[in-house]
Design an enzyme around this catalytic site. Structure first.
Site, mmCIF file in Angstrom:
data_model
loop_
_atom_site.group_PDB
_atom_site.id
_atom_site.type_symbol
_atom_site.label_atom_id
_atom_site.label_comp_id
_atom_site.label_asym_id
_atom_site.label_seq_id
_atom_site.Cartn_x
_atom_site.Cartn_y
_atom_site.Cartn_z
ATOM 1 N N HIS A 106 10.010 -5.907 2.911
ATOM 2 C CA HIS A 106 10.153 -4.457 3.077
ATOM 3 C C HIS A 106 10.573 -4.130 4.513
ATOM 4 C CE1 HIS A 106 9.532 -0.239 2.939
ATOM 5 N NE2 HIS A 106 8.211 -0.186 2.957
ATOM 6 N N CYS A 113 8.940 5.144 4.973
ATOM 7 C CA CYS A 113 9.502 4.044 4.171
ATOM 8 C C CYS A 113 10.699 4.468 3.331
ATOM 9 C CB CYS A 113 8.433 3.447 3.265
ATOM 10 S SG CYS A 113 7.116 2.608 4.163
ATOM 11 N N GLY A 115 5.095 7.564 4.112
ATOM 12 C CA GLY A 115 4.072 8.116 4.982
ATOM 13 C C GLY A 115 4.006 9.630 4.884
ATOM 14 N N CYS A 154 6.939 5.246 -2.269
ATOM 15 C CA CYS A 154 5.938 5.995 -1.520
ATOM 16 C C CYS A 154 6.305 6.000 -0.046
ATOM 17 C CB CYS A 154 4.547 5.400 -1.734
ATOM 18 S SG CYS A 154 4.417 3.647 -1.326
#
Length: 385
Positions: free
Chosen positions: A341, A89, A373, A371
């Site tokens: 997102h 992300c 992965g 945050c």
């Protein structure tokens, strides 16, 4: 070491899954922001040293180095290269870091950082499934790794599980998450109504504004939704929206600013990335923020505005509890729960919004974190100039 300055930043509207951007080829979304970025900055495209884009699930229309494809689809010079990066992300925030580091090292003068994602065409995790199925393997990048199992056991590794773990560990109730989600929609609607996104956004086709914010959502509607995991507290209402979009920004060194007559809008004050528990996965912004503040000597109270990606409501709520940040300075124009997102584009989308909001309010420092992965988090602090 030279400074890295942000010269210009732009994004498409964020489209809902199946919405106005769903049929757009990812390269054309990327081309739209690239062409607009260069037109607005006035920079000769041939002077750009590199184009660094973030993108996940680089299969189908997103395969083949989408940074390069987007640049060429925009009709820009063939001699300018492009590279696509994947830090989940945080991919396009990492693209900014790589671009800034190239400029700060003095090896590059002008670098474009951006990202693109069309989740309507390429669903999240699609690349993993495509790779696993022909080989008869279990789905997921960790499946079958003896080293991973020896270290982390058989605990589920997915974002919904991570969000549930955070909610449980930090004592965050479903009601708190839904109240936060409702506030995100209200902030996004207010920002849109006040025209805060107009300057940073370039229309694509007939889409002129973000499609995600819900004017009519209520706590009662949220309370009626089922939990994603049986017995859990995370629902679609307190999760980021599946979305489509692109964003790009131009970074320049001091020499390029002089030679091209550019006007910096902000400088990169700090950049770092840290890792944490990959099973809990989504809590890394907490130690990453602490690390960034320690490195810079800043306190959280010195930060005028914060953009922390709303992957899930407990990510932000736990971060607020740990940092003591003023909620009134955090995601003031809404976040991914309301705005969406588009994975590979969100990092630069957030920074584009952060830059414009610092200018609108007269703030000095803006901090961005998200945050990612694998239990990672980038932190970027920019200073308006």
């Amino acid at each position: 070491m030279t400074e890295a300055f942000i010269i210009e930043a732009v994004r498409t509207p964020v489209g809902r899954r199946g919405g106005g951007l769903a049929a757009a080829h990812p390269a054309d979304l990327g081309a739209r922001v690239l062409r607009t970025l260069l037109d607005r900055s006035g920079v000769d495209p041939a002077a750009v040293d590199d184009v660094v884009f973030g993108c996940l699930d680089t299969v189908g229309p997103q395969a083949g180095d989408i940074a390069r494809t987007s640049w060429l689809a925009a009709g820009l010079p063939e001699e300018v290269p492009g590279v696509t990066v994947d830090r989940q992300c945080g991919s396009s925030q990492q693209a900014v870091h790589f671009a800034a580091q190239g400029v700060m090292s003095g090896t590059q003068d002008l670098v474009v950082a951006g990202g693109v994602q069309n989740m309507s065409q390429v669903p999240i995790g699609f690349a993993s499934r495509q790779a696993a199925e022909p080989l008869g393997l279990a789905e997921g990048p960790f499946a079958g790794s003896e080293g991973w199992r020896a270290r982390y056991g058989g605990a589920p590794v997915d974002q919904f599980h991570g969000a549930e773990l955070i909610a449980r560990e930090w004592g965050i109730s479903r009601r708190e998450m839904e109240e936060y989600a409702l506030a995100s929609h209200r902030r996004a609607v207010r920002a849109a109504d006040e025209g805060r996104f107009v300057r940073e956004t370039v229309a694509y086709g007939g889409v002129t504004a973000d499609e995600g914010p819900r004017r009519d959502t209520t706590l009662e509607r949220m309370a009626a939704l089922p939990a994603v995991i049986e017995g859990g507290t995370i629902t679609a209402a307190c999760s980021s929206q599946v979305s489509d979009g692109a964003a790009a920004m131009l970074l320049a060194g001091e020499r390029a600013v002089r030679e091209h007559g550019l006007t910096p809008r902000a400088r990169v004050h700090h950049l770092s990335v840290r890792g944490e528990d990959p099973v809990r996965m989504l809590s890394a912004p907490i130690p990453a923020t602490a690390h960034a503040l320690e490195k810079t000597g800043l306190a959280i109270g010195d930060i005028d505005l914060v953009e922390i990606n709303e992957a899930f409501a407990p990510v932000v709520l736990a971060w607020l509890k740990e940092t003591g940040a003023d909620p009134a300075r955090v995601n003031v124009n809404g976040g991914a729960i309301a705005l969406g997102h588009p994975l590979g584009a969100t990092g630069v989308r957030l920074m584009t919004t952060l830059l414009h909001e610092l200018e609108r309010t007269g703030g000095r420092f803006g901090l961005q974190t998200m945050c990612e992965g694998g239990g990672q988090a980038n932190v970027t602090i920019i200073e308006r100039v």
